[in-house]
Design a protein around this motif. Structure first.
Motif, PDB file in Angstrom:
ATOM      1  N   ALA A 122       0.834  -1.199   0.000  1.00  0.00           N
ATOM      2  CA  ALA A 122       0.000   0.000   0.000  1.00  0.00           C
ATOM      3  C   ALA A 122       0.872   1.253   0.000  1.00  0.00           C
ATOM      4  O   ALA A 122       1.987   1.261   0.528  1.00  0.00           O
ATOM      5  CB  ALA A 122      -0.915   0.005   1.222  1.00  0.00           C
ATOM      6  N   ASP A 123       0.327   2.287  -0.608  1.00  0.00           N
ATOM      7  CA  ASP A 123       0.998   3.591  -0.595  1.00  0.00           C
ATOM      8  C   ASP A 123       0.970   4.115   0.829  1.00  0.00           C
ATOM      9  O   ASP A 123      -0.103   4.262   1.426  1.00  0.00           O
ATOM     10  CB  ASP A 123       0.267   4.547  -1.537  1.00  0.00           C
ATOM     11  N   PRO A 124       2.128   4.410   1.426  1.00  0.00           N
ATOM     12  CA  PRO A 124       2.134   4.870   2.821  1.00  0.00           C
ATOM     13  C   PRO A 124       1.394   6.180   3.027  1.00  0.00           C
ATOM     14  O   PRO A 124       0.963   6.487   4.142  1.00  0.00           O
ATOM     15  CB  PRO A 124       3.638   5.016   3.128  1.00  0.00           C
ATOM     16  N   THR A 125       1.218   6.959   1.972  1.00  0.00           N
ATOM     17  CA  THR A 125       0.544   8.254   2.098  1.00  0.00           C
ATOM     18  C   THR A 125      -0.964   8.110   2.023  1.00  0.00           C
ATOM     19  O   THR A 125      -1.706   8.647   2.861  1.00  0.00           O
ATOM     20  CB  THR A 125       1.015   9.221   0.994  1.00  0.00           C
TER      21      THR A 125
ATOM     22  N   GLY B  30      -2.640   4.921   1.457  1.00  0.00           N
ATOM     23  CA  GLY B  30      -3.142   3.618   1.850  1.00  0.00           C
ATOM     24  C   GLY B  30      -3.685   2.804   0.695  1.00  0.00           C
ATOM     25  O   GLY B  30      -4.126   1.674   0.888  1.00  0.00           O
ATOM     26  N   ALA B  31      -3.654   3.364  -0.515  1.00  0.00           N
ATOM     27  CA  ALA B  31      -4.148   2.659  -1.699  1.00  0.00           C
ATOM     28  C   ALA B  31      -3.116   1.641  -2.167  1.00  0.00           C
ATOM     29  O   ALA B  31      -1.913   1.819  -1.958  1.00  0.00           O
ATOM     30  CB  ALA B  31      -4.443   3.657  -2.817  1.00  0.00           C
ATOM     31  N   PRO B  32      -3.556   0.552  -2.827  1.00  0.00           N
ATOM     32  CA  PRO B  32      -2.603  -0.431  -3.360  1.00  0.00           C
ATOM     33  C   PRO B  32      -1.654   0.205  -4.367  1.00  0.00           C
ATOM     34  O   PRO B  32      -2.004   1.172  -5.050  1.00  0.00           O
ATOM     35  CB  PRO B  32      -3.507  -1.480  -4.033  1.00  0.00           C
ATOM     36  N   TYR B  33      -0.454  -0.357  -4.447  1.00  0.00           N
ATOM     37  CA  TYR B  33       0.558   0.169  -5.364  1.00  0.00           C
ATOM     38  C   TYR B  33       0.077   0.102  -6.805  1.00  0.00           C
ATOM     39  O   TYR B  33      -0.434  -0.921  -7.263  1.00  0.00           O
ATOM     40  CB  TYR B  33       1.847  -0.629  -5.217  1.00  0.00           C
ATOM     41  N   ARG B  34       0.203   1.208  -7.522  1.00  0.00           N
ATOM     42  CA  ARG B  34      -0.129   1.280  -8.940  1.00  0.00           C
ATOM     43  C   ARG B  34       0.871   2.199  -9.625  1.00  0.00           C
ATOM     44  O   ARG B  34       1.513   3.035  -8.991  1.00  0.00           O
ATOM     45  CB  ARG B  34      -1.549   1.827  -9.171  1.00  0.00           C
ATOM     46  N   THR B  35       0.964   2.032 -10.937  1.00  0.00           N
ATOM     47  CA  THR B  35       1.828   2.909 -11.732  1.00  0.00           C
ATOM     48  C   THR B  35       0.955   3.678 -12.719  1.00  0.00           C
ATOM     49  O   THR B  35      -0.179   3.283 -13.017  1.00  0.00           O
ATOM     50  CB  THR B  35       2.858   2.095 -12.523  1.00  0.00           C
ATOM     51  N   PRO B  36       1.457   4.787 -13.250  1.00  0.00           N
ATOM     52  CA  PRO B  36       0.691   5.526 -14.272  1.00  0.00           C
ATOM     53  C   PRO B  36       0.358   4.673 -15.489  1.00  0.00           C
ATOM     54  O   PRO B  36      -0.664   4.889 -16.144  1.00  0.00           O
ATOM     55  CB  PRO B  36       1.630   6.685 -14.635  1.00  0.00           C
ATOM     56  N   TYR B  37       1.205   3.688 -15.783  1.00  0.00           N
ATOM     57  CA  TYR B  37       0.928   2.815 -16.927  1.00  0.00           C
ATOM     58  C   TYR B  37      -0.314   1.960 -16.668  1.00  0.00           C
ATOM     59  O   TYR B  37      -1.114   1.706 -17.581  1.00  0.00           O
ATOM     60  CB  TYR B  37       2.131   1.921 -17.203  1.00  0.00           C
ATOM     61  N   MET B  38      -0.491   1.489 -15.435  1.00  0.00           N
ATOM     62  CA  MET B  38      -1.677   0.706 -15.098  1.00  0.00           C
ATOM     63  C   MET B  38      -2.937   1.560 -15.232  1.00  0.00           C
ATOM     64  O   MET B  38      -3.967   1.099 -15.737  1.00  0.00           O
ATOM     65  CB  MET B  38      -1.547   0.138 -13.677  1.00  0.00           C
ATOM     66  N   ASP B  39      -2.855   2.815 -14.788  1.00  0.00           N
ATOM     67  CA  ASP B  39      -4.004   3.713 -14.931  1.00  0.00           C
ATOM     68  C   ASP B  39      -4.311   3.962 -16.400  1.00  0.00           C
ATOM     69  O   ASP B  39      -5.486   4.050 -16.797  1.00  0.00           O
ATOM     70  CB  ASP B  39      -3.721   5.046 -14.224  1.00  0.00           C
ATOM     71  N   LEU B  40      -3.276   4.067 -17.226  1.00  0.00           N
ATOM     72  CA  LEU B  40      -3.476   4.305 -18.649  1.00  0.00           C
ATOM     73  C   LEU B  40      -4.147   3.106 -19.319  1.00  0.00           C
ATOM     74  O   LEU B  40      -4.994   3.261 -20.200  1.00  0.00           O
ATOM     75  CB  LEU B  40      -2.140   4.629 -19.325  1.00  0.00           C
ATOM     76  N   LEU B  41      -3.787   1.889 -18.895  1.00  0.00           N
ATOM     77  CA  LEU B  41      -4.437   0.693 -19.430  1.00  0.00           C
ATOM     78  C   LEU B  41      -5.930   0.688 -19.101  1.00  0.00           C
ATOM     79  O   LEU B  41      -6.767   0.379 -19.957  1.00  0.00           O
ATOM     80  CB  LEU B  41      -3.763  -0.557 -18.875  1.00  0.00           C
ATOM     81  N   ASP B  42      -6.265   1.031 -17.860  1.00  0.00           N
ATOM     82  CA  ASP B  42      -7.677   1.094 -17.472  1.00  0.00           C
ATOM     83  C   ASP B  42      -8.415   2.151 -18.289  1.00  0.00           C
ATOM     84  O   ASP B  42      -9.559   1.945 -18.723  1.00  0.00           O
ATOM     85  CB  ASP B  42      -7.799   1.411 -15.981  1.00  0.00           C
ATOM     86  N   GLN B  43      -7.765   3.295 -18.482  1.00  0.00           N
ATOM     87  CA  GLN B  43      -8.381   4.367 -19.257  1.00  0.00           C
ATOM     88  C   GLN B  43      -8.629   3.934 -20.702  1.00  0.00           C
ATOM     89  O   GLN B  43      -9.671   4.221 -21.288  1.00  0.00           O
ATOM     90  CB  GLN B  43      -7.490   5.611 -19.221  1.00  0.00           C
TER      91      GLN B  43
END
Length: 229
Positions: free
Chosen positions: A152-155, A157-170
């Motif tokens: 999880a992102d310590p800031t 609390g969300a699971p680790y993701r990269t901008p590339y993963m967000d781009l795939l979803d988009q």
């Protein structure tokens, strides 16, 4: 009739033991059972071969279930003794070609070799012993191996993701990619080329790779092939 859906598959005892041994190992890994150890081994060697210990525990569990009548079994029966006793079946011969029921009383009175699928009694012997697979799975259900969760992102609390993963979803959402409509790889690649990640344009190689990742493997042979449905 609902009974027609019954799983009538028969397992050899070795198959049942292998299944149970795997579930024991998984239960230990998940902390539901204590760590396996071989009571006959010295303390410094007890954890040396946990798979062998799991198999021993599984064989014992099978015998307990058979002796208590919780697990039903069938085998090929012989009531004919052959002398001299020179074969590997303790002098029993002419075993039936058909399976018949083995009762808990048989298991309690006889001498079992579950790894060989043999039960020898005073007045007969069962070989080629089988048990219903559905009963084995009911008593020892499959224990799923837990999948590791992303950090999880310590800031946030969300699971680790990269901008590339967000781009795939988009890309999947904007191009309406679905099981029924996979789109054309060339058009998807062009769409990725128009995007940026952290202010940087997407390269042609990366665009082609991402266009591949959002489509089904069966659609990778070219064209806008349909998925399932």
């Amino acid at each position: 009739m609902l009974i027609e859906r019954l799983d009538r598959t028969q397992w050899r005892l070795t198959q049942a033991i292998d299944h149970i041994g795997t579930q024991i190992e998984r239960a230990v890994a998940r902390g539901k059972l204590a760590q396996l150890c071989d009571p006959t081994a010295p303390p410094w060697r007890q954890a040396e071969n946990p798979r062998r210990t799991a198999a021993s525990d599984a064989a014992r569990e099978v015998q307990v279930a058979l002796r208590d009548g919780d697990l039903h079994a069938q085998g090929r029966l012989s009531t004919t003794q052959s002398r001299p006793w020179t074969d590997g079946l303790d002098g029993w011969d002419l075993h039936s070609g058909h399976h018949s029921t083995i009762t808990p009383e048989h298991w309690r009175a006889g001498r079992a070799n579950v790894h060989s699928g043999v039960l020898t009694m005073v007045d007969g012997q069962f070989i080629d012993i089988r048990v219903p697979r559905f009963m084995v799975l009911a008593i020892w259900p499959v224990i799923e191996v837990p999948k590791p969760a992303p950090d999880a992102d310590p800031t946030t609390g969300a699971p680790y993701r990269t901008p590339y993963m967000d781009l795939l979803d988009q890309a999947i959402a904007e191009n309406r990619i679905s099981m029924r409509d996979q789109g054309k790889k060339e058009l998807l690649s062009d769409w990725f080329r128009e995007q940026t990640v952290d202010g940087e344009p997407v390269s042609q190689n990366l665009a082609d790779a991402m266009a591949t990742l959002i489509r089904l493997p069966s659609s990778q042979r070219g064209g806008a092939k349909r998925g399932w449905g």
